[in-house]
Write a protein that holds these residues in place. Structure first.
Motif, PDB file in Angstrom:
ATOM      1  N   LEU A  68       0.822  -1.206   0.000  1.00 20.29           N
ATOM      2  CA  LEU A  68       0.000   0.000   0.000  1.00 20.29           C
ATOM      3  C   LEU A  68       0.859   1.260   0.000  1.00 20.29           C
ATOM      4  O   LEU A  68       0.646   2.188  -0.785  1.00 20.29           O
ATOM      5  CB  LEU A  68      -0.921   0.022   1.218  1.00 20.29           C
ATOM      6  N   THR A  69       1.823   1.300   0.898  1.00 23.89           N
ATOM      7  CA  THR A  69       2.628   2.508   1.073  1.00 23.89           C
ATOM      8  C   THR A  69       3.568   2.725  -0.095  1.00 23.89           C
ATOM      9  O   THR A  69       3.840   3.874  -0.473  1.00 23.89           O
ATOM     10  CB  THR A  69       3.426   2.417   2.389  1.00 23.89           C
ATOM     11  N   SER A  70       4.049   1.657  -0.687  1.00 27.47           N
ATOM     12  CA  SER A  70       5.053   1.771  -1.746  1.00 27.47           C
ATOM     13  C   SER A  70       4.456   1.961  -3.136  1.00 27.47           C
ATOM     14  O   SER A  70       5.020   2.722  -3.946  1.00 27.47           O
ATOM     15  CB  SER A  70       5.941   0.525  -1.762  1.00 27.47           C
ATOM     16  N   TYR A  83       7.657   4.225   4.511  1.00 28.78           N
ATOM     17  CA  TYR A  83       7.973   5.505   3.878  1.00 28.78           C
ATOM     18  C   TYR A  83       9.422   5.900   4.130  1.00 28.78           C
ATOM     19  O   TYR A  83      10.149   6.300   3.211  1.00 28.78           O
ATOM     20  CB  TYR A  83       7.035   6.601   4.399  1.00 28.78           C
ATOM     21  N   ARG A  84       9.858   5.771   5.366  1.00 28.65           N
ATOM     22  CA  ARG A  84      11.223   6.162   5.697  1.00 28.65           C
ATOM     23  C   ARG A  84      12.246   5.182   5.118  1.00 28.65           C
ATOM     24  O   ARG A  84      13.408   5.542   4.896  1.00 28.65           O
ATOM     25  CB  ARG A  84      11.375   6.318   7.213  1.00 28.65           C
ATOM     26  N   LEU A  85      11.832   3.941   4.871  1.00 23.83           N
ATOM     27  CA  LEU A  85      12.689   3.008   4.135  1.00 23.83           C
ATOM     28  C   LEU A  85      12.999   3.568   2.752  1.00 23.83           C
ATOM     29  O   LEU A  85      14.154   3.638   2.324  1.00 23.83           O
ATOM     30  CB  LEU A  85      11.988   1.652   4.020  1.00 23.83           C
ATOM     31  N   SER A 131       2.934   8.228  -3.760  1.00 28.70           N
ATOM     32  CA  SER A 131       3.466   9.520  -4.208  1.00 28.70           C
ATOM     33  C   SER A 131       4.384  10.114  -3.163  1.00 28.70           C
ATOM     34  O   SER A 131       5.460  10.661  -3.468  1.00 28.70           O
ATOM     35  CB  SER A 131       2.317  10.488  -4.501  1.00 28.70           C
ATOM     36  N   ILE A 132       3.960  10.028  -1.915  1.00 31.63           N
ATOM     37  CA  ILE A 132       4.773  10.536  -0.814  1.00 31.63           C
ATOM     38  C   ILE A 132       6.087   9.759  -0.721  1.00 31.63           C
ATOM     39  O   ILE A 132       7.158  10.345  -0.509  1.00 31.63           O
ATOM     40  CB  ILE A 132       3.975  10.440   0.501  1.00 31.63           C
ATOM     41  N   SER A 133       6.032   8.450  -0.894  1.00 27.40           N
ATOM     42  CA  SER A 133       7.240   7.632  -0.758  1.00 27.40           C
ATOM     43  C   SER A 133       8.280   7.975  -1.820  1.00 27.40           C
ATOM     44  O   SER A 133       9.467   8.099  -1.525  1.00 27.40           O
ATOM     45  CB  SER A 133       6.873   6.149  -0.831  1.00 27.40           C
ATOM     46  N   GLN A 134       7.849   8.149  -3.080  1.00 29.26           N
ATOM     47  CA  GLN A 134       8.830   8.473  -4.122  1.00 29.26           C
ATOM     48  C   GLN A 134       9.394   9.878  -3.924  1.00 29.26           C
ATOM     49  O   GLN A 134      10.577  10.112  -4.170  1.00 29.26           O
ATOM     50  CB  GLN A 134       8.241   8.281  -5.520  1.00 29.26           C
ATOM     51  N   ALA A 135       8.558  10.823  -3.469  1.00 27.49           N
ATOM     52  CA  ALA A 135       9.063  12.171  -3.213  1.00 27.49           C
ATOM     53  C   ALA A 135      10.079  12.169  -2.078  1.00 27.49           C
ATOM     54  O   ALA A 135      11.078  12.889  -2.119  1.00 27.49           O
ATOM     55  CB  ALA A 135       7.901  13.115  -2.893  1.00 27.49           C
ATOM     56  N   GLY A 136       9.834  11.351  -1.056  1.00 29.50           N
ATOM     57  CA  GLY A 136      10.798  11.250   0.034  1.00 29.50           C
ATOM     58  C   GLY A 136      12.132  10.704  -0.433  1.00 29.50           C
ATOM     59  O   GLY A 136      13.198  11.187  -0.031  1.00 29.50           O
TER      60      GLY A 136
END
Length: 425
Positions: A227-229, A362-364, A237-242
């Motif tokens: 889900l998060t990835s 996300y932080r991964l 979207s948040i994960s790739q921007a991070g």
């Protein structure tokens, strides 16, 4: 599921938990200061004491740090859901204890890389856990404000220590003085975490709206990762921007001090430039986190990524201390627009029962950006030159902002229980 009895009534909100919240802010400032001991000194140590001429070789410590921190972030979320937040926080500080010793005594570059593996694991456990604990305490409202305060403290800690270690290196040499300061921060952070920090996991388990919301039985680790990835439009979207954001940070950490030093700037000015970026980043988050609660997450993320891209282009074109000072400040501002907003966005969508794991995923991805940045920037700088490497990273950053604009949903910052069921593409 049976939970242990709660012996005192739980309260949610920033004001209601202010003493413990401020203590966690102070702890995260020390987490940032522990990282800051390296920001100015290690790139110069690589070239001046260990003779690493190639950018890709010098960046091995950032690659090691990024991979270790990324993995530790994921573990921090899973472990803190299962065993509680405080044990994970304390374990992270314990793992940091040998880092200054290894950096001071290192006879070979391999020792420095090993120290950064430990530092990466420590940073993943400590920083991730302070993020989750603050989300637990504030509940479903004012997450952006909470994340702004958390990240401001951490990166002001980075900035202050980067500037202080630049001064210490100029006066006393690259070793051992800068790393003695880091040792003091680690000891203080460990002491505060053991003696004063309280567990917050029950706040997440009993968060208002959480028990009634969908997903009350939780999700498997695999489901949370997917889900998060990939699957949820906002979370992915948040994960790739991070990831792209920390790709920039890896570039700024590993190559910018070399760029400035080879241009003839004295160590003191290199330290100022290394510090102004996280200083603006840290201070501006006190405003941008709260603004994301009012205006929404998406607009700030898009604007922040595009601002960072512009700043990187200006750094590539610069040639003097004043021009680089302005560009580094602009880079810090763009990062401040993004950093707490991304974390708050994860907290908006993820259910309280699996929020810590979603933050970990996300932080991964986000801190995997350190490793990607070290590889992309190092290889490109060796092959095409440092300025070209910076331009390539600027283009990637702009593309990331455009992707968020096209894919992320707009209203996920609104604190409604419905948001706890992520929607797919």
């Amino acid at each position: 599921m049976t939970h242990r009895a709660i012996t005192a009534p739980l309260r949610w909100g920033l004001r209601e938990n202010l003493p413990q919240f401020l203590l966690l802010v102070a702890v995260n400032a020390l987490v940032g200061a522990t990282l800051g001991q390296e920001r100015t000194v290690l790139p110069l140590l690589a070239t001046e004491e260990f003779g690493l001429d190639h950018y890709s070789g010098a960046l091995t410590y950032i690659l090691a740090f990024g991979l270790a921190k990324a993995g530790a972030n994921y573990l921090a979320g899973t472990l803190s859901d299962r065993h509680g937040r405080k044990p994970v926080l304390v374990a992270g500080w314990v793992l940091a204890l040998p880092v200054p010793v290894l950096l001071i005594l290192a006879p070979t570059w391999g020792w420095v890389v090993a120290a950064n593996v430990l530092l990466g694991i420590s940073q993943g456990l400590t920083w991730s856990t302070t993020v989750v604990m603050k989300m637990d305490l504030v509940g479903p409202h004012r997450r952006g404000t909470a994340m702004g305060l958390n990240e401001a403290a951490g990166y002001l800690g980075v900035a202050g220590t980067a500037m202080a270690t630049g001064y210490l290196a100029e006066v006393y040499g690259l070793r051992p003085a800068p790393f003695l300061l880091g040792a003091a921060f680690i000891a203080l952070g460990l002491g505060l975490s053991v003696l004063l920090v309280r567990e917050t996991r029950d706040h997440a388990r009993h968060e208002p709206g959480g028990a009634e919301a969908p997903d009350r039985k939780g999700r498997s680790d695999r489901e949370v990762f997917v889900l998060t990835s990939f699957r949820d439009r906002s979370l992915s979207s948040i994960s790739q921007a991070g990831l792209v954001n920390n790709l920039n940070d890896g570039l700024a950490w590993g190559l910018f001090p070399v760029l400035f030093a080879t241009a003839g700037l004295p160590l003191g000015q290199v330290g100022v430039l290394a510090a102004v970026y996280p200083a603006v980043w840290g201070a501006a988050q006190l405003v941008t986190g709260a603004l994301s609660d009012r205006w929404g997450r998406k607009g700030l993320i898009v604007a922040g990524m595009l601002t960072q891209a512009l700043a990187l282009a200006l750094i590539a074109a610069g040639s003097s201390f004043p021009s680089w000072l302005g560009a580094m400040a602009l880079l810090g501002l763009g990062t401040a627009m993004v950093y707490p907003t991304l974390l708050a966005g994860i907290g908006d969508v993820a259910h309280p029962l699996w929020r810590a794991r979603a933050v970990g995923v996300y932080r991964l991805w986000r801190d995997g950006g350190f490793a990607v940045g070290a590889l992309v920037a190092g290889i490109t700088a060796d092959a095409l030159g440092l300025e070209v490497a910076v331009i390539i990273v600027a283009a990637l950053t702009a593309a990331s902002g455009v992707l968020v604009a096209l894919r992320m949903r707009r209203n996920d910052h609104l604190p409604t229980p419905a948001l706890h069921t992520p929607r797919g593409t």
